[in-house]
Design an enzyme around this catalytic site. Structure first.
Site, mmCIF file in Angstrom:
data_model
loop_
_atom_site.group_PDB
_atom_site.id
_atom_site.type_symbol
_atom_site.label_atom_id
_atom_site.label_comp_id
_atom_site.label_asym_id
_atom_site.label_seq_id
_atom_site.Cartn_x
_atom_site.Cartn_y
_atom_site.Cartn_z
ATOM 1 N N ASP A 1 13.173 -54.781 38.899
ATOM 2 C CA ASP A 1 12.622 -55.941 38.194
ATOM 3 C C ASP A 1 13.814 -56.746 37.699
ATOM 4 O O ASP A 1 14.956 -56.260 37.702
ATOM 5 C CB ASP A 1 11.740 -55.489 37.019
ATOM 6 C CG ASP A 1 10.738 -56.544 36.567
ATOM 7 O OD1 ASP A 1 11.005 -57.736 36.794
ATOM 8 O OD2 ASP A 1 9.705 -56.184 35.975
ATOM 9 N N HIS A 2 13.571 -57.972 37.307
ATOM 10 C CA HIS A 2 14.635 -58.815 36.766
ATOM 11 C C HIS A 2 14.686 -58.643 35.249
ATOM 12 O O HIS A 2 13.810 -59.154 34.539
ATOM 13 C CB HIS A 2 14.368 -60.284 37.098
ATOM 14 C CG HIS A 2 14.514 -60.613 38.550
ATOM 15 N ND1 HIS A 2 13.600 -61.381 39.242
ATOM 16 C CD2 HIS A 2 15.474 -60.279 39.448
ATOM 17 C CE1 HIS A 2 13.998 -61.513 40.498
ATOM 18 N NE2 HIS A 2 15.125 -60.862 40.651
ATOM 19 N N GLN B 1 8.955 -59.618 34.448
ATOM 20 C CA GLN B 1 7.685 -59.138 35.007
ATOM 21 C C GLN B 1 7.603 -59.449 36.506
ATOM 22 O O GLN B 1 6.607 -59.964 37.008
ATOM 23 C CB GLN B 1 6.490 -59.712 34.251
ATOM 24 C CG GLN B 1 6.517 -59.380 32.766
ATOM 25 C CD GLN B 1 5.190 -59.478 32.078
ATOM 26 O OE1 GLN B 1 4.236 -58.833 32.486
ATOM 27 N NE2 GLN B 1 5.111 -60.278 31.032
ATOM 28 N N HIS B 2 8.687 -59.093 37.199
ATOM 29 C CA HIS B 2 8.779 -59.260 38.646
ATOM 30 C C HIS B 2 8.876 -57.898 39.328
ATOM 31 O O HIS B 2 9.659 -57.710 40.261
ATOM 32 C CB HIS B 2 10.012 -60.098 39.005
ATOM 33 C CG HIS B 2 9.938 -61.518 38.536
ATOM 34 N ND1 HIS B 2 11.045 -62.341 38.426
ATOM 35 C CD2 HIS B 2 8.867 -62.282 38.152
ATOM 36 C CE1 HIS B 2 10.664 -63.534 37.994
ATOM 37 N NE2 HIS B 2 9.357 -63.523 37.816
ATOM 38 N N LEU B 3 8.089 -56.956 38.884
ATOM 39 C CA LEU B 3 8.169 -55.582 39.386
ATOM 40 C C LEU B 3 7.997 -55.554 40.897
ATOM 41 O O LEU B 3 7.078 -56.180 41.443
ATOM 42 C CB LEU B 3 7.086 -54.738 38.721
ATOM 43 C CG LEU B 3 7.395 -53.259 38.522
ATOM 44 C CD1 LEU B 3 8.499 -53.089 37.499
ATOM 45 C CD2 LEU B 3 6.142 -52.533 38.047
#
Length: 476
Positions: A292-293, A413-415
């Site tokens: 994730d970021h 929230q870029h899982l």
């Protein structure tokens, strides 16, 4: 119930995939979606407004999960995933920027180089600002950028350019080895204030076809595997339990949902599954390479800019940091202006090429028990150092123009990457290069789970592209 192709999840990738496969009238496609139907009157009210994030506790189009961002000290946070036609792409900020060419070439997966994926990026979009060989002109998703900045975005862009950062005309216009650092307007799938992502642009029109079925408010509990082949999905819907059989089953439930569904169905780390009493069909490292970021958020004293998308411009650096001037405070993005007059806008400092890897595991064989999510953002000291350097840069840009607060840990929230694809000799790979689950026939994964590494931009456009690209493998 029987189908030729069963797609589990109507998110960004699943919506594109369903439209592509159902273009063949001989192929019956069934899409199972845990969220409400598009006809639910609450849905359009929540997801169409591209100036709001419908992710609050009262939202009926999202699901909330608890995660641990860091281990020392433990920092807990609630994250949100879309549960509606369009998935998280129906509830996000409209950021629709492609990954960089080096991201895809760096995957080193046959069929997924930049030259392989560029035609699919072009096919999904109509870019209203730029033409030429890098952009689409007749795809279903309109993409445009804000041309005249106002308020805090204008202040940030002016300060960044004043500090010597170059202006990038087109953040989705890179090819080959063009330098990507600089400040530019974010490509958005928001047109005249309306958010139209893959759910609305691809799946909704496809539902007019006789060979497409959408089963909303329906949860897949597990995939039934027999003699090494996926043959059916066990579902629970408004009328109770039922089974859908299919020749081809595709998991497009997102990085969290897909990983959990694989594991409770017997595809995952053998030791963990056996301890939970789950029969193991394939011993694969599901959830072990999650990424994730990571993001630090810095409060700033800018005047909030209302009635605009949450993020209109970003600054990217050679070190892989993206600095984001959010147009309002997070509460205002979710609830509207005036919800919390004391809240200020934020600058986000996100690390776009993180070294850290997290985990998604299951705590129970029961698919209704939430999975355990650990981001492990502080497991790589170099990541923390890069975030700190990015925060210093953000402070330097804002200094003298606005008051700033202390940074706090957050997440973009870029899982992604819970079931990565890879070469046959890659021990991390859950899938082959055509998104097929290793060791299980008739089962594919098509969503952000498949990415071997996160892209250097937010992943939404890339996930939609993945749905378009993978359709060729599944149709064949």
């Amino acid at each position: 119930m029987r189908s030729d192709v069963l797609i589990v999840g109507a998110g960004s990738a699943g919506s594109v995939l369903a439209e592509r496969l159902s273009a063949d009238p001989r192929c019956r496609v069934t899409v199972v979606e845990a969220g409400p139907a598009p006809s639910d009157p609450r849905v359009a009210q929540q997801i169409n407004d591209g100036l709001r994030l419908p992710i609050g506790t009262a939202s009926s189009v999202v699901r909330h999960y608890l995660t641990t961002l860091t281990d020392a000290p433990p920092r807990r946070m609630q994250i949100t995933r879309g549960a509606v036609v369009g998935g998280s792409g129906a509830v996000n900020g409209g950021y629709f920027c492609r990954g960089l060419p080096a991201d895809f070439d760096g995957w080193q997966v046959p069929g997924w180089t930049w030259r392989d994926v560029l035609p699919h990026f072009r096919a999904i979009e109509t870019d209203l600002d730029f033409g030429g060989p890098l952009h689409g002109a007749d795809g279903p998703i309109n993409v445009r950028r804000v041309s005249d900045f106002d308020g805090c975005t204008a202040s940030f862009v002016a300060a960044a350019r004043g500090a010597g950062h170059r202006w990038v005309e087109d953040l989705s216009g890179f090819d080959a080895d063009v330098p990507a650092a600089g400040v530019g307007a974010v490509p958005l799938n928001i047109d005249s204030g309306t958010r139209v992502g893959p759910g609305g642009a691809f799946l909704l029109p496809a539902l007019e076809r006789d060979n497409v079925d959408l089963l909303p408010d329906t949860r897949v509990m597990r995939v039934r595997i027999a003699q090494g082949r996926a043959v059916a999905a066990e579902c629970v819907g408004p009328a109770g339990r039922f089974t859908v059989t299919a020749d081809r089953i595709v998991l497009s439930a997102g990085a969290i949902g897909t990983a959990q569904l694989l594991m409770v169905s017997g595809v995952g780390p053998v030791k963990m599954l056996r301890e939970l009493g789950i029969r193991v069909w394939a011993d694969l490292p599901v959830g072990a390479s999650t990424s994730d970021h990571p993001e630090w958020v810095i409060p700033v004293g800018w005047t909030p800019t209302h009635d605009l998308p949450p993020l209109e411009a970003v600054l990217t650096t050679e070190a892989g940091v993206e600095i984001r001037p959010y147009t309002a405070g997070f509460a205002a993005m979710v609830h509207g202006p005036g919800h919390d007059p004391a809240e200020s806008p934020h600058i986000g400092v996100a690390l776009m090429r993180p070294r850290s890897r997290g985990r998604v595991t299951v705590a129970s064989a029961d698919p209704l028990v939430p999975p355990v999510i650990d981001h492990r953002y502080d497991s790589e000291p170099a990541d923390v150092a890069d975030l700190a350097a990015g925060a210093e840069l953000a402070y330097d840009i804002a200094s003298g123009t606005v008051a700033t607060g202390e940074p706090s840990w957050s997440t973009s929230q870029h899982l992604a990457g819970t079931a990565p694809m890879g070469r046959d000799d890659d021990p991390r790979a859950v899938l082959d290069a055509q998104c097929r689950v290793r060791g299980v026939d008739g089962l594919w994964v098509v969503d952000g789970s498949v990415m071997p590494a996160l892209t250097s931009r937010g992943p939404h456009a890339t996930i939609a592209m993945i749905g378009h690209r993978a359709a060729e493998f599944i149709a064949g």
